[in-house]
Design an enzyme around this catalytic site. Structure first.
Site, PDB file in Angstrom:
ATOM      1  CD  GLU A 282      16.836  27.261  59.599  1.00 53.82           C
ATOM      2  OE1 GLU A 282      17.927  27.854  59.494  1.00 53.82           O
ATOM      3  OE2 GLU A 282      16.543  26.267  58.911  1.00 53.82           O
ATOM      4  N   GLY A 284      17.938  31.867  66.559  1.00 58.80           N
ATOM      5  CA  GLY A 284      18.693  31.318  67.686  1.00 58.80           C
ATOM      6  C   GLY A 284      18.970  32.420  68.684  1.00 58.80           C
ATOM      7  NE  ARG A 321      28.473  36.335  70.903  1.00 58.38           N
ATOM      8  CZ  ARG A 321      28.380  37.643  70.905  1.00 58.38           C
ATOM      9  NH1 ARG A 321      28.561  38.323  72.010  1.00 58.38           N
ATOM     10  NH2 ARG A 321      28.085  38.296  69.805  1.00 58.38           N
ATOM     11  CE1 TYR A 325      32.395  34.480  65.740  1.00 58.64           C
ATOM     12  CE2 TYR A 325      31.047  34.675  67.712  1.00 58.64           C
ATOM     13  CZ  TYR A 325      31.488  33.947  66.624  1.00 58.64           C
ATOM     14  OH  TYR A 325      30.986  32.699  66.434  1.00 58.64           O
ATOM     15  CB  CYS A 353      49.012  31.750  79.887  1.00 53.78           C
ATOM     16  SG  CYS A 353      50.628  32.399  79.557  1.00 53.78           S
ATOM     17  CD  GLU A 354      45.317  31.928  74.149  1.00 58.29           C
ATOM     18  OE1 GLU A 354      44.996  32.288  73.021  1.00 58.29           O
ATOM     19  OE2 GLU A 354      45.539  30.742  74.457  1.00 58.29           O
ATOM     20  CE1 TYR A 382      25.404  30.357  67.756  1.00 59.71           C
ATOM     21  CE2 TYR A 382      24.353  32.498  68.041  1.00 59.71           C
ATOM     22  CZ  TYR A 382      24.433  31.276  67.401  1.00 59.71           C
ATOM     23  OH  TYR A 382      23.536  30.980  66.418  1.00 59.71           O
TER      24      TYR A 382
HETATM   25  C1  LIG Z   1      23.381  29.490  63.177  1.00 61.50           C
HETATM   26  C2  LIG Z   1      22.193  29.235  62.321  1.00 61.50           C
HETATM   27  C3  LIG Z   1      20.951  29.790  62.661  1.00 61.50           C
HETATM   28  C4  LIG Z   1      20.747  30.693  63.841  1.00 61.50           C
HETATM   29  O1  LIG Z   1      21.431  31.918  63.747  1.00 61.50           O
HETATM   30  P1  LIG Z   1      21.130  33.060  64.819  1.00 61.50           P
HETATM   31  O2  LIG Z   1      21.975  34.187  64.400  1.00 61.50           O
HETATM   32  O3  LIG Z   1      21.493  32.520  66.148  1.00 61.50           O
HETATM   33  O4  LIG Z   1      19.669  33.371  64.731  1.00 61.50           O
HETATM   34  C5  LIG Z   1      19.882  29.477  61.851  1.00 61.50           C
HETATM   35  N1  LIG Z   1      20.004  28.663  60.771  1.00 61.50           N
HETATM   36  C6  LIG Z   1      21.191  28.126  60.417  1.00 61.50           C
HETATM   37  C7  LIG Z   1      21.277  27.256  59.220  1.00 61.50           C
HETATM   38  C8  LIG Z   1      22.318  28.396  61.187  1.00 61.50           C
HETATM   39  O5  LIG Z   1      23.498  27.866  60.828  1.00 61.50           O
END
Ligand SMILES: *Cc1c(COP(=O)(O)O)cnc(C)c1O
Length: 429
Positions: A282, A284, A321, A325, A353-354, A382
């Site tokens: 998964e 992202g 971000r 973070y 304004c912060e 993100y």
């Molecule tokens: C956010 C998320 C991802 C992706 O995370 P990345 O750091 O963007 O690769 C994959 N699986 C789950 C369950 C997530 O919550």
């Protein structure tokens, strides 16, 4: 590596001059490179498919990183699946052309109506995070006369990631069922009419730039697969999550090879060798992070005795971000600075304004003037997906580049849309 580079004194996205985009679309604006998205997807899926030759590997793009329709369609056309975390994301994935049987539904708190929608659509897999969700899913699916394929998201008690707010795999975090509970839940699920348990999932965090924490967590999962099978359970799928990190501090001439991806894939191959499961991934950020920039224009200079503020037209609502973070983004001027041009330390800030609305402090940049364009690099993940209308600011437009072409894949929000969604209460109408 990415496809943003200087040509004839200006920053280009592939073959498109970013000054042209700023003139046509205005600023602030997100710009994405199709070639970079495609390259990262292909590199990752080829690596994990090669590393797990006996198992089938499926890549589900985690669309919360960037849910722009143009980005989603680009990935769907490459054969990617989608990892979703809400009904809205499932709907958007379907609209972008991801087939239901390549959609995974993850998330800590899925509601009854969301689960019903997912089951009705016939999605590939629900990643169950709590016992209550198991009961709910079975009830919802059996009422529809269906049996939904699902896996348990396990909390391996190994967290990792670039920041405490994006670590998810520790038992202190809210995610997943605990290791000790999985066997009991598997046994319960076997007698439920609406679910068919297919295996396990985990996701330990985000912006992880090493393979050791993954290896420790995956090894625990492999052992758990063995234990569950010994108890007679069916474990055919292992969803290994996302989280692989990307370099944010990239010198302009540095070519990041696919080293981390290959090390990760080799480790997966080693740890899951002979296990006979289908693997899920998964990613992202890894797919879209380097593929996007946020271009903004300098509005004002605000000199102080000790520092120089550079006020730009983007703010923390457009790219949260750094405020959220403490994230670092490279800043490249759109007009290429001359070699050896003098540099000044700037605090780059937005108009909100912060004091949290600060992108960076003391950053050395070539001398900039009001009207100049700069780009926050590595803003594809993100960035837009976490943007808001805080301060009644319009959502930023998004542009997708392909070769010499570009298209506005989300126009700048209009003031009618922004203001028209509210309703006055009847006693004040
Ligand atoms: C956010 C998320 C991802 C992706 O995370 P990345 O750091 O963007 O690769 C994959 N699986 C789950 C369950 C997530 O919550």
């Amino acid at each position: 590596m990415h496809h943003f580079s200087y040509r004839d004194g200006s920053l280009f996205a592939e073959d498109v001059d970013l000054r042209e985009v700023a003139d046509a679309v205005g600023t602030p604006v997100y710009v994405y490179s199709s070639a970079t998205i495609e390259r990262h997807y292909r590199l990752f899926s080829a690596a994990v498919k090669a590393a797990a030759p006996t198992a089938k590997a499926h890549v589900f793009y985690a669309m919360k990183a960037n849910g722009n329709l143009g980005v989603l369609k680009t990935l769907a056309a490459l054969g990617a699946g989608a990892d979703t975390v809400s009904e809205g994301e499932i709907r958007k994935a379907l609209a972008a052309g991801f087939p239901p049987d390549r959609i995974v539904f993850s998330g800590v708190g899925k509601s009854e109506s969301e689960l019903r929608y997912a089951v009705e659509q016939g999605i590939y897999q629900v990643n169950i995070e709590t016992e209550g969700e198991l009961d709910l899913l079975s009830r919802v699916a059996s009422a529809l006369g269906k049996r939904q394929e699902a896996v348990f998201r396990v909390n391996p008690d190994i967290g990792a990631g670039g920041h405490a707010k994006i670590t998810t795999g520790s038992s202190e975090n809210k995610f997943g069922v605990s290791f000790e509970e999985v066997g009991r839940l598997y046994t319960r699920a076997a007698n439920m009419p609406g679910v068919r348990m297919m295996g396990l999932a985990l996701h330990i965090g985000s912006q992880i730039r090493e393979t050791e924490s993954y290896e420790a967590a995956y090894a625990k999962m492999v052992a758990l697969v063995g234990d569950l099978r010994a108890e007679g359970h069916r474990v055919e799928r292992l969803d290994l999550g996302g989280g692989l990190g990307i370099p944010y501090d990239i010198p302009k001439d540095f070519d990041h090879g696919p080293d981390l991806i290959e090390a990760y894939a080799a480790m997966v191959g080693r740890v899951t060798k002979g296990l006979d499961v289908e693997l899920g991934f998964e990613p992202g950020r890894l797919i879209v992070g380097n593929a996007g920039i946020l271009m903004t224009r300098v509005l004002h200079l605000n000199p102080r005795p000790t520092k120089q503020f550079l006020v730009v037209d983007a703010a923390m609502n457009d790219l949260v971000r750094p405020a959220m973070y403490e994230a670092y983004h490279e800043i490249w001027p759109v007009s290429e600075p001359e070699a050896g041009a003098p540099e000044i330390a700037y605090d780059v800030v937005g108009p909100i304004c912060e004091s949290g609305d600060t992108f960076t402090t003391g950053r050395l940049l070539p001398t900039l003037r009001p009207g100049d364009l700069i780009a926050f690099m590595t803003a594809g993940a993100y960035g837009a997906s976490m943007s808001s209308t805080y301060n009644q600011r319009l959502l930023v437009p998004e542009v997708l580049v392909k070769g010499a072409d570009y298209a506005v894949t989300r126009p700048r929000q209009s003031y009618e849309d922004l203001l028209g969604t509210d309703r006055a209460p009847p006693w004040l109408a």
